[in-house]
Design a protein around this motif. Structure first.
Motif, PDB file in Angstrom:
ATOM      1  N   UNK A 255       0.865  -1.177   0.000  1.00 40.87           N
ATOM      2  CA  UNK A 255       0.000   0.000   0.000  1.00 40.87           C
ATOM      3  C   UNK A 255       0.901   1.226   0.000  1.00 40.87           C
ATOM      4  N   UNK A 256       0.687   2.137  -0.958  1.00 36.47           N
ATOM      5  CA  UNK A 256       1.480   3.362  -1.017  1.00 36.47           C
ATOM      6  C   UNK A 256       0.579   4.566  -0.813  1.00 36.47           C
ATOM      7  N   UNK A 266      -2.636  11.861   4.486  1.00 30.47           N
ATOM      8  CA  UNK A 266      -2.081  10.895   3.542  1.00 30.47           C
ATOM      9  C   UNK A 266      -3.179  10.465   2.588  1.00 30.47           C
ATOM     10  N   UNK A 267      -2.801  10.212   1.343  1.00 31.68           N
ATOM     11  CA  UNK A 267      -3.766   9.812   0.320  1.00 31.68           C
ATOM     12  C   UNK A 267      -3.291   8.519  -0.330  1.00 31.68           C
ATOM     13  N   UNK A 268      -4.078   7.432  -0.256  1.00 31.48           N
ATOM     14  CA  UNK A 268      -3.666   6.163  -0.870  1.00 31.48           C
ATOM     15  C   UNK A 268      -3.676   6.249  -2.388  1.00 31.48           C
ATOM     16  N   UNK A 269      -2.570   5.848  -3.001  1.00 35.16           N
ATOM     17  CA  UNK A 269      -2.463   5.856  -4.459  1.00 35.16           C
ATOM     18  C   UNK A 269      -2.354   4.456  -5.048  1.00 35.16           C
ATOM     19  N   UNK A 270      -1.929   3.476  -4.260  1.00 35.54           N
ATOM     20  CA  UNK A 270      -1.781   2.112  -4.775  1.00 35.54           C
ATOM     21  C   UNK A 270      -1.994   1.123  -3.646  1.00 35.54           C
ATOM     22  N   UNK A 271      -2.668   0.020  -3.954  1.00 38.59           N
ATOM     23  CA  UNK A 271      -2.944  -1.020  -2.964  1.00 38.59           C
ATOM     24  C   UNK A 271      -3.209  -2.313  -3.721  1.00 38.59           C
ATOM     25  N   UNK A 272      -2.239  -3.232  -3.732  1.00 42.64           N
ATOM     26  CA  UNK A 272      -2.402  -4.450  -4.510  1.00 42.64           C
ATOM     27  C   UNK A 272      -1.434  -5.515  -4.003  1.00 42.64           C
ATOM     28  N   UNK A 273      -1.203  -6.547  -4.805  1.00 38.52           N
ATOM     29  CA  UNK A 273      -0.295  -7.630  -4.437  1.00 38.52           C
ATOM     30  C   UNK A 273       0.615  -7.977  -5.613  1.00 38.52           C
ATOM     31  N   UNK A 279       7.136 -12.617  -9.266  1.00 35.81           N
ATOM     32  CA  UNK A 279       7.331 -11.179  -9.347  1.00 35.81           C
ATOM     33  C   UNK A 279       6.181 -10.517 -10.083  1.00 35.81           C
ATOM     34  N   UNK A 280       6.387  -9.278 -10.505  1.00 36.30           N
ATOM     35  CA  UNK A 280       5.336  -8.547 -11.205  1.00 36.30           C
ATOM     36  C   UNK A 280       5.699  -7.086 -11.331  1.00 36.30           C
ATOM     37  N   UNK A 281       4.681  -6.227 -11.340  1.00 38.03           N
ATOM     38  CA  UNK A 281       4.895  -4.787 -11.468  1.00 38.03           C
ATOM     39  C   UNK A 281       4.183  -4.033 -10.356  1.00 38.03           C
ATOM     40  N   UNK A 282       4.910  -3.102  -9.768  1.00 38.93           N
ATOM     41  CA  UNK A 282       4.317  -2.139  -8.852  1.00 38.93           C
ATOM     42  C   UNK A 282       3.907  -0.941  -9.699  1.00 38.93           C
ATOM     43  N   UNK A 283       2.625  -0.561  -9.669  1.00 39.51           N
ATOM     44  CA  UNK A 283       2.144   0.489 -10.566  1.00 39.51           C
ATOM     45  C   UNK A 283       1.232   1.471  -9.855  1.00 39.51           C
ATOM     46  N   UNK A 292     -11.723   0.548 -12.209  1.00 38.89           N
ATOM     47  CA  UNK A 292     -12.192  -0.739 -12.725  1.00 38.89           C
ATOM     48  C   UNK A 292     -12.194  -1.795 -11.633  1.00 38.89           C
ATOM     49  N   UNK A 293     -13.080  -2.798 -11.752  1.00 34.59           N
ATOM     50  CA  UNK A 293     -13.185  -3.844 -10.735  1.00 34.59           C
ATOM     51  C   UNK A 293     -11.869  -4.584 -10.570  1.00 34.59           C
ATOM     52  N   UNK A 294     -11.227  -4.941 -11.670  1.00 33.66           N
ATOM     53  CA  UNK A 294      -9.930  -5.594 -11.603  1.00 33.66           C
ATOM     54  C   UNK A 294      -8.997  -4.872 -12.544  1.00 33.66           C
ATOM     55  N   UNK A 295      -8.092  -4.107 -11.999  1.00 32.34           N
ATOM     56  CA  UNK A 295      -7.162  -3.340 -12.811  1.00 32.34           C
ATOM     57  C   UNK A 295      -5.759  -3.864 -12.614  1.00 32.34           C
ATOM     58  N   UNK A 296      -5.022  -4.162 -13.689  1.00 33.88           N
ATOM     59  CA  UNK A 296      -3.654  -4.654 -13.540  1.00 33.88           C
ATOM     60  C   UNK A 296      -2.734  -3.606 -12.961  1.00 33.88           C
ATOM     61  N   UNK A 297      -3.165  -2.357 -12.941  1.00 36.34           N
ATOM     62  CA  UNK A 297      -2.319  -1.288 -12.426  1.00 36.34           C
ATOM     63  C   UNK A 297      -2.787  -0.763 -11.077  1.00 36.34           C
ATOM     64  N   UNK A 298      -3.756  -1.440 -10.456  1.00 35.26           N
ATOM     65  CA  UNK A 298      -4.250  -1.032  -9.142  1.00 35.26           C
ATOM     66  C   UNK A 298      -4.642   0.443  -9.130  1.00 35.26           C
ATOM     67  N   UNK A 299      -5.395   0.877 -10.133  1.00 33.69           N
ATOM     68  CA  UNK A 299      -5.750   2.282 -10.258  1.00 33.69           C
ATOM     69  C   UNK A 299      -6.610   2.752  -9.097  1.00 33.69           C
ATOM     70  N   UNK A 300      -6.458   4.018  -8.731  1.00 33.59           N
ATOM     71  CA  UNK A 300      -7.281   4.617  -7.698  1.00 33.59           C
ATOM     72  C   UNK A 300      -7.946   5.860  -8.247  1.00 33.59           C
TER      73      UNK A 300
END
Length: 393
Positions: A255-256, A266-273, A279-283, A292-300
């Motif tokens: 969580x960022x 503080x404002x949350x901008x990313x929260x994922x796994x 591995x993967x991508x932190x975005x 979107x319900x399921x976003x590969x980029x964990x959009x907020x």
């Protein structure tokens, strides 16, 4: 060096309307060959005059190589161009029978700066800016232990047990060692080519195992403070929390949060796994509509969040500053799985870089995310030698 060309395809403002005015919940699956399927709820319009909800349903990011491949295919009319496919479903299982196919239209340029670590962050590597086959050094980074890395505190407790014999009562005292492990004090500082510090990431909360386990849990995550350097002082810019998902999951949770100028909000901008195996991508990608319900980029969606009683989407209030600072694609960074050599590659949207410190802060965040994979490693497993430092107390 100029930023690298990227294109961002955004699908938004979708709605359904049936002639018999039936109303039931629907969602859509949006597919583009070579990209993960994205899923989003879709609005139902009863009347023609009903307003369409302003919402981003999905977005796809194309780098230079993908764009060149598509361009090459378009020159050959015998070969079909890839289609964007939107499938509409009713409820969660039933298919509505609607499907829309269309060519890739309405893409917008989204240039990005690309940075590549020349080694693992804990090895204090040089960092290059990359554009195609051209690269040039822009930063160096220094990993260090602020206090200690992984240490074992041994507490001695005396346990008195009564023991009887034929003639007397004696006390037998046994020393028991109870190891308490923690990973703390890791720090990485980013310097410009003149050697001046411009950004840093420092552990603010130790990574410790939850009671009765050997892993960092979501209920007690470790945390990094991301700092920017300016006017001869360090200022907090963001906070990254990380933990290991429970129930036998092989995923790292994160969580960022962005920290306001005064350090209060503080404002949350990313929260994922991210998979600890592959591995993967932190975005970080911020949309102006609903997420979107399921976003590969964990959009907020900042307009849907609130802090201190203020709406982030408003022009006033404590959260409006972040909404104005960051929109669209913000950044992404590669993260390798456990035990693999990791040399993060960082992409930062050109619109979010106005000075050296801007780029350096994102690079420091990428380093902290990469090191979190090691910090959240099971405590029954040994860390790399660069990350081990033992103090016995």
């Amino acid at each position: 060096m100029d930023p690298c060309p990227f294109v961002r395809i955004v699908i938004g403002n979708l709605a359904l309307k049936f002639p018999d005015r039936r109303s039931f919940p629907c969602y859509c699956k949006i597919r583009l060959k070579g990209f993960p399927t994205q899923v989003s709820n879709i609005q139902f319009r009863v009347q023609e005059s009903d307003a369409v909800e302003s919402k981003i349903h999905a977005c796809f990011n194309l780098n230079k190589l993908v764009m060149e491949t598509l361009s090459e295919k378009s020159k050959n009319t015998a070969r079909k161009l890839p289609f964007l496919k939107i499938e509409i479903y009713r409820g969660r299982r039933e298919h509505c029978g609607f499907m829309k196919r269309d060519k890739l239209l309405g893409a917008e340029p989204d240039p990005r700066f690309v940075f590549k670590f020349d080694g693992e962050p804990e090895c204090s590597p040089q960092i290059f800016q990359v554009n195609g086959n051209v690269k040039q050094p822009v930063f160096t980074c220094k990993f260090s232990f602020r206090n200690s890395g992984e240490r074992i505190l041994r507490s001695r407790s005396s346990l008195s047990e009564p023991s009887t014999s034929n003639s007397c009562l004696s006390l037998v005292t046994a020393d028991k060692e109870q190891p308490i492990k923690e990973r703390k004090g890791w720090s990485i500082t980013v310097h410009d080519l003149s050697g001046s510090p411009v950004a840093a990431a420092s552990m603010a909360t130790p990574f410790v195992p939850s009671p009765g386990t050997d892993m960092v849990s979501r209920s007690n995550p470790g945390a990094w403070l991301i700092l920017r350097h300016g006017h001869s002082t360090w200022k907090p810019w963001g906070r990254l929390e990380a933990w290991r998902e429970g129930n036998g999951s092989d995923h790292l949770g994160y969580r960022f949060e962005l920290i306001s100028e005064g350090g209060i909000d503080t404002i949350p901008l990313a929260n994922s796994t991210i998979s600890t195996k592959n591995g993967g991508k932190f975005s970080i990608e911020i949309t102006t509509g609903s997420t979107p319900m399921t976003s590969p980029n964990s959009s907020f969606d900042l307009s849907s969040l609130s802090s201190s009683g203020s709406d982030f989407g408003s022009t006033t209030g404590s959260g409006s500053w972040a909404h104005m600072l960051y929109r669209g694609f913000v950044m992404s960074a590669t993260v390798e799985g456990e035990g693999k050599c990791s040399r993060p590659e960082v992409e930062v949207g050109m619109q979010h870089v106005t000075c050296t410190e801007d780029a350096a802060a994102f690079v420091a965040l990428a380093a902290a995310m990469d090191l979190s994979m090691d910090a959240c490693r099971l405590f029954s497993q040994k860390l790399k030698k660069e990350l081990r430092q033992f103090n016995l107390e």
